[in-house]
Design a protein around this motif. Structure first.
Motif, PDB file in Angstrom:
ATOM      1  N   UNK A 190       5.183  -6.357   9.759  1.00 51.17           N
ATOM      2  CA  UNK A 190       4.735  -5.149   9.056  1.00 51.17           C
ATOM      3  C   UNK A 190       4.300  -5.485   7.626  1.00 51.17           C
ATOM      4  N   UNK A 191       5.051  -6.359   6.977  1.00 52.02           N
ATOM      5  CA  UNK A 191       4.696  -6.712   5.586  1.00 52.02           C
ATOM      6  C   UNK A 191       3.391  -7.511   5.555  1.00 52.02           C
ATOM      7  N   UNK A 192       3.178  -8.350   6.569  1.00 57.52           N
ATOM      8  CA  UNK A 192       1.916  -9.102   6.626  1.00 57.52           C
ATOM      9  C   UNK A 192       0.749  -8.146   6.869  1.00 57.52           C
ATOM     10  N   UNK A 193       0.975  -7.164   7.762  1.00 62.14           N
ATOM     11  CA  UNK A 193      -0.089  -6.189   8.029  1.00 62.14           C
ATOM     12  C   UNK A 193      -0.398  -5.408   6.759  1.00 62.14           C
ATOM     13  N   UNK A 194       0.647  -5.060   6.041  1.00 64.81           N
ATOM     14  CA  UNK A 194       0.482  -4.299   4.801  1.00 64.81           C
ATOM     15  C   UNK A 194      -0.366  -5.066   3.790  1.00 64.81           C
ATOM     16  N   UNK A 195      -0.039  -6.342   3.662  1.00 65.92           N
ATOM     17  CA  UNK A 195      -0.809  -7.172   2.734  1.00 65.92           C
ATOM     18  C   UNK A 195      -2.267  -7.259   3.158  1.00 65.92           C
ATOM     19  N   UNK A 196      -2.465  -7.424   4.466  1.00 60.44           N
ATOM     20  CA  UNK A 196      -3.828  -7.540   4.974  1.00 60.44           C
ATOM     21  C   UNK A 196      -4.614  -6.258   4.702  1.00 60.44           C
ATOM     22  N   UNK A 197      -3.941  -5.115   4.855  1.00 56.85           N
ATOM     23  CA  UNK A 197      -4.601  -3.832   4.625  1.00 56.85           C
ATOM     24  C   UNK A 197      -5.018  -3.709   3.158  1.00 56.85           C
ATOM     25  N   UNK A 198      -4.101  -3.939   2.232  1.00 61.60           N
ATOM     26  CA  UNK A 198      -4.449  -3.735   0.816  1.00 61.60           C
ATOM     27  C   UNK A 198      -5.427  -4.806   0.343  1.00 61.60           C
ATOM     28  N   UNK A 199      -5.265  -6.021   0.867  1.00 61.39           N
ATOM     29  CA  UNK A 199      -6.189  -7.090   0.467  1.00 61.39           C
ATOM     30  C   UNK A 199      -7.617  -6.741   0.912  1.00 61.39           C
ATOM     31  N   UNK A 200      -7.723  -6.202   2.124  1.00 59.61           N
ATOM     32  CA  UNK A 200      -9.050  -5.847   2.648  1.00 59.61           C
ATOM     33  C   UNK A 200      -9.647  -4.688   1.850  1.00 59.61           C
ATOM     34  N   UNK A 201      -8.820  -3.710   1.532  1.00 65.42           N
ATOM     35  CA  UNK A 201      -9.317  -2.577   0.739  1.00 65.42           C
ATOM     36  C   UNK A 201      -9.856  -3.085  -0.596  1.00 65.42           C
ATOM     37  N   UNK A 202      -9.074  -3.942  -1.232  1.00 63.75           N
ATOM     38  CA  UNK A 202      -9.506  -4.480  -2.534  1.00 63.75           C
ATOM     39  C   UNK A 202     -10.816  -5.248  -2.394  1.00 63.75           C
ATOM     40  N   UNK A 203     -10.896  -6.039  -1.323  1.00 61.51           N
ATOM     41  CA  UNK A 203     -12.103  -6.872  -1.168  1.00 61.51           C
ATOM     42  C   UNK A 203     -13.349  -5.987  -1.072  1.00 61.51           C
TER      43      UNK A 203
ATOM     44  N   UNK B  90      -6.127   7.509   0.420  1.00 60.94           N
ATOM     45  CA  UNK B  90      -5.731   7.108   1.771  1.00 60.94           C
ATOM     46  C   UNK B  90      -4.256   6.705   1.759  1.00 60.94           C
ATOM     47  N   UNK B  91      -3.504   7.214   2.712  1.00 59.17           N
ATOM     48  CA  UNK B  91      -2.066   6.912   2.783  1.00 59.17           C
ATOM     49  C   UNK B  91      -1.837   5.535   3.398  1.00 59.17           C
ATOM     50  N   UNK B  92      -1.507   4.589   2.544  1.00 56.14           N
ATOM     51  CA  UNK B  92      -1.404   3.208   3.030  1.00 56.14           C
ATOM     52  C   UNK B  92      -0.219   3.048   3.986  1.00 56.14           C
ATOM     53  N   UNK B  93       0.884   3.710   3.699  1.00 59.55           N
ATOM     54  CA  UNK B  93       2.044   3.574   4.589  1.00 59.55           C
ATOM     55  C   UNK B  93       1.704   4.059   6.006  1.00 59.55           C
ATOM     56  N   UNK B  94       1.046   5.205   6.064  1.00 62.21           N
ATOM     57  CA  UNK B  94       0.689   5.735   7.392  1.00 62.21           C
ATOM     58  C   UNK B  94      -0.314   4.837   8.103  1.00 62.21           C
ATOM     59  N   UNK B  95      -1.250   4.316   7.349  1.00 63.71           N
ATOM     60  CA  UNK B  95      -2.263   3.456   7.967  1.00 63.71           C
ATOM     61  C   UNK B  95      -1.601   2.204   8.537  1.00 63.71           C
ATOM     62  N   UNK B  96      -0.690   1.608   7.770  1.00 59.26           N
ATOM     63  CA  UNK B  96      -0.028   0.396   8.261  1.00 59.26           C
ATOM     64  C   UNK B  96       0.830   0.732   9.484  1.00 59.26           C
ATOM     65  N   UNK B  97       1.521   1.875   9.441  1.00 59.55           N
ATOM     66  CA  UNK B  97       2.354   2.261  10.587  1.00 59.55           C
ATOM     67  C   UNK B  97       1.496   2.418  11.838  1.00 59.55           C
TER      68      UNK B  97
ATOM     69  N   UNK C  64       7.479   0.308   7.575  1.00 58.21           N
ATOM     70  CA  UNK C  64       6.415  -0.494   6.957  1.00 58.21           C
ATOM     71  C   UNK C  64       6.523  -0.479   5.436  1.00 58.21           C
ATOM     72  N   UNK C  65       7.627   0.058   4.934  1.00 57.58           N
ATOM     73  CA  UNK C  65       7.888   0.050   3.489  1.00 57.58           C
ATOM     74  C   UNK C  65       9.054  -0.901   3.275  1.00 57.58           C
ATOM     75  N   UNK C  66       8.903  -1.820   2.334  1.00 57.95           N
ATOM     76  CA  UNK C  66       9.938  -2.846   2.184  1.00 57.95           C
ATOM     77  C   UNK C  66      11.292  -2.219   1.857  1.00 57.95           C
ATOM     78  N   UNK C  67      11.307  -1.310   0.896  1.00 59.57           N
ATOM     79  CA  UNK C  67      12.576  -0.724   0.455  1.00 59.57           C
ATOM     80  C   UNK C  67      12.461   0.798   0.448  1.00 59.57           C
ATOM     81  N   UNK C  68      12.550   1.413   1.623  1.00 61.48           N
ATOM     82  CA  UNK C  68      12.370   2.865   1.695  1.00 61.48           C
ATOM     83  C   UNK C  68      13.683   3.614   1.471  1.00 61.48           C
ATOM     84  N   UNK C  69      13.595   4.931   1.446  1.00 58.44           N
ATOM     85  CA  UNK C  69      14.772   5.794   1.396  1.00 58.44           C
ATOM     86  C   UNK C  69      15.047   6.337   2.797  1.00 58.44           C
ATOM     87  N   UNK C  70      16.301   6.732   3.027  1.00 56.67           N
ATOM     88  CA  UNK C  70      16.632   7.383   4.292  1.00 56.67           C
ATOM     89  C   UNK C  70      16.037   8.783   4.309  1.00 56.67           C
ATOM     90  N   UNK C  71      16.234   9.468   5.446  1.00 61.09           N
ATOM     91  CA  UNK C  71      15.675  10.819   5.574  1.00 61.09           C
ATOM     92  C   UNK C  71      16.294  11.759   4.547  1.00 61.09           C
TER      93      UNK C  71
END
Ligand code: ASP
Length: 598
Positions: free
Chosen positions: A149-162, A539-546, A557-564
């Protein structure tokens, strides 16, 4: 593949990159003991680093002192090991492992750190209680699913930036300590020490600041921005979340949509998410709600909703008649050839009740396409034929009706449609659907304070109207949302850029001149100094990665999220603070602090 490490005292190679081409070479690798097995006097260790796994072999004769050290290794100890890459014998090749053709015959071992027994296995994909995972998040993050999930997240933001960098967008930051930037949620507040009694708000989005960038002439802006909204949490909501925030000057809807199609197409391609090629279809809000009952329709399957009010008007069925008489509607969907038991049919009532309807009226079609069951007698043959035609219904089909106010009927059947789509397995595996929703209403009625009825903005108060403000009830806005597989992944709008229109909108929202000045004075001022037409999107990055990872919960898909309940079991936040800290802030708590959240 990760670019090769700079050789140092710990490693000269990544574990996961070694292959048969390296056979015969001496290497040094470092990482965690993923798994350990003793076999006929040999010790096998699967070593894990970010790149993957490799098998280390310790021989009592050839490994020297390393063998005795290896006997004491346990899961998650941290080691650095040196040895020779050798091809495995034919029968020992592990096709499930990228490095399965080779192993490293170890000649030297440094134990860099020991680990206590982890509270859950790192090397297995077994389900683990989520609170435990969050409490030991650093261990949970070691598991393959989280790493993916963290790799996908990086790929998503890296691609957006590119893509945005290629189009000369400026990446600019906006403040976190600020004043309210309303997106329809509650603010998180931060007390000011230097101005006791005053508060900062955390931004619900960078909305106003990105508009100011446009007014400053920084015509293409983006930011991977953190947003804070104090609202009730669900699987797809967190109190802080990340969005790709973007704004452009001198644009109309098509310009923003075109940029986002380029960004998201690149993201889908980079991550192997099989979306249809852009440009993506656009559907009006009215059509989405009419056909799918919701403004973020999952268009991957049918079960579409139809309005049958006119076909059934004048029947002897009192329930429908009284709803129609009161300005309501009768809508229905054709569930297809289904055999649901009485209790399953009753269960559907629970689904629609969540959305405010009282019940579902089910009707089965007999072999002759006539209506079976005790509701049939209330309708004429013409009415039955008209409804069947509208719903394209044939022998054996199950029709489900809801009679209620239009928005309740829509939402109820929308909920029912999703439930049945899942239950009947109608959502195709792997197929994805992407569409824009456009032509949203500008306002909805806010009845929360009956003494002070007013309008509420559907998007946010800075969205430009598509027409004249004289008729707020029927006015559309210039907003657009991007929907993927029934998930709203982003939304934006063309903004108001004249002070007159902005003031009129504040007025309709029930903000009088003073309130508007107090809350948004800086925006109104800025609009006086030459604001270009502008618009943007987030664009909601968390939702997109999920979505890309096929996960239900954005917490995964969030490294350090909160509980419900908004707690962080890792750090114990939120937590009471000492009286001294409160005194510094000139604050006193009116409640006893709640026991630490878990
Ligand atoms: N500020 C909006 C949001 O966060 C997005 C936008 O209008 O650009 O939802």
């Amino acid at each position: 593949m990760i670019s090769p490490p700079r050789p140092n005292a710990y490693r000269d190679s990544w574990s996961g990159d070694l292959d048969a081409a390296r056979a015969g070479q001496d290497v040094r690798v470092a990482g965690w003991v993923h798994r350990r097995r003793d076999h006929g006097g040999l010790i096998f260790i699967d070593l894990r680093d970010r790149s993957g796994l490799v098998q280390l072999v310790f021989h009592p004769e050839t490994s020297g002192p390393a063998f005795a050290l290896a006997e004491r290794l346990r899961s998650e100890h941290v080691i650095s090991a040196a040895g020779t890459v050798v091809r495995r014998e034919e029968g020992n090749v592990n096709p499930n492992l990228a490095t399965g053709e080779i192993e490293i015959t170890i000649t030297g071992l440094d134990v860099l750190a020991e680990s206590e027994t982890p509270p859950f296995p790192i090397d297995e994909d077994t389900p683990v209680d989520e609170t435990l995972r969050l409490k030991y998040r650093w261990l949970d993050l070691r598991r393959q699913g989280m790493l993916d999930a963290m790799l996908a997240r990086t790929l998503v933001t890296r691609t957006m930036r590119r893509v945005l960098d290629e189009r000369d967008f400026l990446e600019l930051e906006t403040p976190i300590l600020t004043k309210s930037t309303p997106e329809g949620a509650r603010d998180f507040l931060v007390p000011s020490r230097l101005s006791a009694g005053s508060w900062y708000a955390l931004p619900q989005s960078p909305q106003l600041f990105k508009q100011l960038f446009m007014m400053a002439g920084y015509e293409r802006y983006y930011q991977i921005a953190r947003c804070f909204r104090d609202e009730d949490l669900r699987a797809d909501r967190q109190p802080e979340f990340t969005q790709l925030d973007l704004e452009m000057g001198f644009v109309v809807e098509d310009d923003v949509i075109e940029v986002m199609e380029a960004v998201m197409s690149a993201v889908f391609e980079a991550t192997g998410f099989e979306a249809p090629p852009a440009p993506w279809p656009r559907m009006t809000y009215d059509e989405a709600v009419a056909r799918f009952g919701i403004d973020r329709p999952d268009t991957r399957f049918g079960l579409e909703i139809r309005d049958v009010s006119e076909h059934v008007r004048g029947s002897d069925f009192k329930v429908f008649e009284s709803v129609l008489g009161a300005g309501g509607v009768v809508r229905a969907l054709n569930a297809g050839k289904r055999e649901l038991s009485r209790s399953e049919l009753d269960g559907l009532n629970d689904v629609v009740r969540i959305h405010g309807a009282k019940a579902v009226a089910p009707i089965y079609l007999g072999a002759d396409a006539g209506w079976a069951g005790n509701l049939a007698k209330f309708f004429s043959a013409e009415q039955i034929a008209a409804v069947n035609a509208e719903l394209e219904a044939g022998a054996g089909d199950l029709l489900l009706f809801v009679a209620d106010a239009p928005h309740v009927a829509a939402a109820s059947l929308g909920g029912l449609r999703l439930e049945l789509g899942q239950r009947f397995g109608l959502i195709p595996e792997g197929g994805h659907d992407v569409l824009w929703i456009v032509d949203f209403p500008m306002f909805e009625r806010d009845e929360s304070e009956p003494a002070r009825p007013r309008w509420a903005a559907i998007h946010h108060p800075f969205t430009a109207p598509a027409g004249d403000l004289a008729d707020p009830a029927n006015l559309l806005s210039r907003a657009y949302d991007l929907v993927v597989d029934g998930v709203e992944v982003g939304g934006g709008s063309i903004r108001i850029h004249t002070p007159e229109v902005q003031r009129q909108v504040f007025d309709l929202l029930g903000l009088d001149g003073d309130e508007a000045r107090e809350q948004f004075g800086f925006l109104l001022d800025a609009l006086q100094y030459g604001a270009p037409p502008h618009g943007g999107i987030a664009m909601g990055i968390d939702r997109i990665v999920a979505l890309i990872c096929g996960l239900e919960s954005i917490r995964d898909v969030i490294a350090f999220p909160k509980t419900a309940s908004g707690a962080d079991p890792l750090t114990g936040a939120p937590a009471p603070v000492g009286s001294r800290q409160l005194r510094d802030l000139a604050l006193r708590s009116l409640v006893e602090p709640a026991p630490p959240a878990t």
